[in-house]
Enzyme design. Structure first.
Site, PDB file in Angstrom:
ATOM      1  N   ARG A  71      10.132  20.195 147.963  1.00 29.80           N
ATOM      2  CA  ARG A  71      10.252  21.114 149.104  1.00 29.80           C
ATOM      3  C   ARG A  71      10.759  20.318 150.299  1.00 29.80           C
ATOM      4  O   ARG A  71      10.449  19.112 150.430  1.00 29.80           O
ATOM      5  CB  ARG A  71       8.884  21.729 149.440  1.00 29.80           C
ATOM      6  CG  ARG A  71       8.420  22.783 148.447  1.00 29.80           C
ATOM      7  CD  ARG A  71       9.213  24.083 148.580  1.00 29.80           C
ATOM      8  NE  ARG A  71       8.753  25.127 147.699  1.00 29.80           N
ATOM      9  CZ  ARG A  71       9.313  25.474 146.544  1.00 29.80           C
ATOM     10  NH1 ARG A  71      10.374  24.832 146.110  1.00 29.80           N
ATOM     11  NH2 ARG A  71       8.840  26.472 145.828  1.00 29.80           N
ATOM     12  N   HIS A 105      19.014  24.980 147.665  1.00 32.44           N
ATOM     13  CA  HIS A 105      17.812  25.370 146.902  1.00 32.44           C
ATOM     14  C   HIS A 105      18.183  26.160 145.636  1.00 32.44           C
ATOM     15  O   HIS A 105      17.787  27.317 145.454  1.00 32.44           O
ATOM     16  CB  HIS A 105      16.854  26.185 147.786  1.00 32.44           C
ATOM     17  CG  HIS A 105      15.447  26.172 147.258  1.00 32.44           C
ATOM     18  ND1 HIS A 105      14.338  26.131 148.063  1.00 32.44           N
ATOM     19  CD2 HIS A 105      14.981  26.188 145.978  1.00 32.44           C
ATOM     20  CE1 HIS A 105      13.240  26.134 147.305  1.00 32.44           C
ATOM     21  NE2 HIS A 105      13.618  26.167 146.039  1.00 32.44           N
TER      22      HIS A 105
HETATM   23  P1  NAP Z   1       2.798  21.675 138.655  1.00 29.49           P
HETATM   24  O1  NAP Z   1       2.902  21.897 137.187  1.00 29.49           O
HETATM   25  O2  NAP Z   1       1.708  22.344 139.415  1.00 29.49           O
HETATM   26  O3  NAP Z   1       2.729  20.109 138.870  1.00 29.49           O
HETATM   27  C1  NAP Z   1       2.468  19.509 140.092  1.00 29.49           C
HETATM   28  C2  NAP Z   1       2.144  18.043 139.799  1.00 29.49           C
HETATM   29  O4  NAP Z   1       2.066  17.337 141.033  1.00 29.49           O
HETATM   30  C3  NAP Z   1       0.795  17.887 139.076  1.00 29.49           C
HETATM   31  O5  NAP Z   1       0.975  17.032 137.979  1.00 29.49           O
HETATM   32  C4  NAP Z   1      -0.097  17.287 140.161  1.00 29.49           C
HETATM   33  O6  NAP Z   1      -1.087  16.381 139.689  1.00 29.49           O
HETATM   34  C5  NAP Z   1       0.894  16.537 141.016  1.00 29.49           C
HETATM   35  N1  NAP Z   1       0.373  16.389 142.381  1.00 29.49           N
HETATM   36  C6  NAP Z   1      -0.116  17.342 143.190  1.00 29.49           C
HETATM   37  N2  NAP Z   1      -0.526  16.820 144.362  1.00 29.49           N
HETATM   38  C7  NAP Z   1      -0.303  15.481 144.259  1.00 29.49           C
HETATM   39  C8  NAP Z   1      -0.528  14.390 145.124  1.00 29.49           C
HETATM   40  N3  NAP Z   1      -1.097  14.546 146.352  1.00 29.49           N
HETATM   41  N4  NAP Z   1      -0.194  13.148 144.704  1.00 29.49           N
HETATM   42  C9  NAP Z   1       0.348  12.969 143.493  1.00 29.49           C
HETATM   43  N5  NAP Z   1       0.587  13.967 142.602  1.00 29.49           N
HETATM   44  C10 NAP Z   1       0.268  15.214 142.997  1.00 29.49           C
HETATM   45  O7  NAP Z   1       4.166  22.083 139.398  1.00 29.49           O
HETATM   46  P2  NAP Z   1       5.649  22.161 138.773  1.00 29.49           P
HETATM   47  O8  NAP Z   1       5.836  23.450 138.059  1.00 29.49           O
HETATM   48  O9  NAP Z   1       5.941  20.903 138.065  1.00 29.49           O
HETATM   49  O10 NAP Z   1       6.494  22.264 140.127  1.00 29.49           O
HETATM   50  C11 NAP Z   1       6.487  21.208 141.072  1.00 29.49           C
HETATM   51  C12 NAP Z   1       7.194  21.633 142.342  1.00 29.49           C
HETATM   52  O11 NAP Z   1       8.587  21.726 142.142  1.00 29.49           O
HETATM   53  C13 NAP Z   1       6.822  23.025 142.868  1.00 29.49           C
HETATM   54  O12 NAP Z   1       5.597  23.020 143.551  1.00 29.49           O
HETATM   55  C14 NAP Z   1       7.979  23.300 143.805  1.00 29.49           C
HETATM   56  O13 NAP Z   1       7.695  22.773 145.084  1.00 29.49           O
HETATM   57  C15 NAP Z   1       9.134  22.513 143.186  1.00 29.49           C
HETATM   58  N6  NAP Z   1      10.180  23.407 142.644  1.00 29.49           N
HETATM   59  C16 NAP Z   1      11.428  23.335 143.173  1.00 29.49           C
HETATM   60  C17 NAP Z   1      12.430  24.151 142.676  1.00 29.49           C
HETATM   61  C18 NAP Z   1      13.835  24.058 143.209  1.00 29.49           C
HETATM   62  O14 NAP Z   1      14.673  24.887 142.848  1.00 29.49           O
HETATM   63  N7  NAP Z   1      14.147  23.081 144.013  1.00 29.49           N
HETATM   64  C19 NAP Z   1      12.159  25.053 141.634  1.00 29.49           C
HETATM   65  C20 NAP Z   1      10.871  25.095 141.110  1.00 29.49           C
HETATM   66  C21 NAP Z   1       9.880  24.266 141.617  1.00 29.49           C
HETATM   67  P3  NAP Z   1      -2.349  16.798 138.741  1.00 29.49           P
HETATM   68  O15 NAP Z   1      -1.825  16.705 137.336  1.00 29.49           O
HETATM   69  O16 NAP Z   1      -3.390  15.784 139.029  1.00 29.49           O
HETATM   70  O17 NAP Z   1      -2.740  18.185 139.150  1.00 29.49           O
END
Ligand code: NAP
Length: 308
Positions: A223, A271
């Site tokens: 983000r 994005h």
């Molecule tokens: P997810 O499955 O919820 O994974 C988030 C990961 O981040 C988890 O493994 C979590 O650790 C880790 N995390 C959270 N807080 C942290 C911290 N303070 N320090 C270190 N690690 C931390 O989410 P996802 O589906 O992979 O998506 C991730 C992000 O990608 C979304 O939230 C969104 O912002 C972004 N995104 C961007 C696009 C785009 O088009 N640019 C599209 C989709 C998503 P734990 O395993 O310990 O919970």
């Protein structure tokens, strides 16, 4: 069962078609043709304003139409309503494509050749093997792990950093604030795939850039507010970082006068790294609705206390 879809209008028709064909028992309504709001039981939305939810007292689940959840004001959603994020193959594949493209473009010096072509310069750069580069992913969640799996197929050395320790074959894993520095020290390319939370806001800052090897590159697909823009510009101008590929900015769209637009070492996309695809998302959402009807655990429920 009555559902209201209040999200991306151009793709609404594809959602409605899927439900008409596969779940004719479900009354699938598309905003603004919502009918009586107090009949709605499930809401699919990008944002769910307080007033809208107040007008829909029967809503049982809020489905976010995106993978991230930082755009949702949790305080506006009554505590008994679970918030479910979108975890679907279309989003995962899109992200894997985008990050692979970005990493390979950096690895194979494509941005240098764009500049070289403009200057009519024929200058072959060294081509190190993929195994000579270390790629680090911040956030080993659904998307981070999928990206690491694909990057492994090219032969890069891989590292992952996460809140809790996650083991993956072929990936050196790091966890927590105390292991951030050792993680960063080895990353030639750093990819941010973290959710936006109070703990991760501004994490891509001067201190973090200083811990990376000199000349490292950044890919931010998390983000916009993960990044401190002025710190990135300084790091690029001083040569500490070589390039940045940014799919997300703060705010979006980026202001016309923002220096990222003209910076020669910043590559920007609006994005688009990945998007929810109705063809793959609708079946997942339908399965989740059926689970809810059967009283089973929903997939992708957001932990409000963690913020993701
Ligand atoms: P997810 O499955 O919820 O994974 C988030 C990961 O981040 C988890 O493994 C979590 O650790 C880790 N995390 C959270 N807080 C942290 C911290 N303070 N320090 C270190 N690690 C931390 O989410 P996802 O589906 O992979 O998506 C991730 C992000 O990608 C979304 O939230 C969104 O912002 C972004 N995104 C961007 C696009 C785009 O088009 N640019 C599209 C989709 C998503 P734990 O395993 O310990 O919970």
């Amino acid at each position: 069962m009555r559902i209201l879809y209040r999200s991306d209008a151009p793709r609404a028709a594809a959602w409605a078609r899927y439900f008409a064909e596969h779940a004719p028992d479900i009354d699938f309504r598309v905003w603004p043709d919502a009918g009586k709001l107090d009949e709605i039981e499930y809401l699919i939305a990008w944002q769910a304003p307080r007033e809208l939810l107040a007008a829909m007292p029967r809503v049982k689940v809020l489905f976010s139409s995106g993978a991230g959840i930082d755009h949702v004001d949790f305080s506006a959603v009554p505590a008994h309503i679970p918030i479910v994020r979108m975890v679907e193959p279309g989003i995962i594949n899109g992200m894997v494509e985008y990050v692979s493209l970005a990493v390979l473009a950096l690895h194979r010096d494509f941005f240098d050749y764009v500049a070289a072509k403009a200057a009519r310069t024929w200058n072959a750069l060294e081509v190190p093997p993929a195994s000579a580069r270390t790629i680090g992913v911040m956030g080993m969640g659904v998307l981070g792990r999928a990206v690491l799996e694909r990057l492994a197929t090219y032969g890069f050395r891989l590292r992952g950093w996460n809140r809790s320790l996650r083991h993956m074959k072929g990936v050196e894993s790091f966890a927590g604030a105390e292991q951030l520095q050792p993680f960063l020290e080895g990353c030639d390319v750093l990819i941010c795939l973290l959710p936006l939370t109070p703990a991760t806001k501004g994490i891509l800052n001067r201190e973090l850039f200083a811990a990376l090897p000199s000349g490292a590159a950044l890919i931010n697909v998390g983000r916009g507010p993960h990044l401190v823009d002025t710190d990135l510009i300084d790091a690029l101008d001083s040569g500490r970082l070589s390039r940045a590929i940014l799919d997300v900015t703060d705010p979006e769209p980026l202001a016309p006068e923002h220096p990222f637009w003209t910076h020669p070492r910043v590559f920007l996309t609006p994005h688009v790294a990945s998007m929810t695809q109705p063809e793959t998302a609708a079946p997942i959402l339908l399965e989740n609705l059926r689970r809810h009807q059967r009283g089973e655990q929903l997939l992708g429920v957001v932990d409000r206390s963690r913020g993701y």
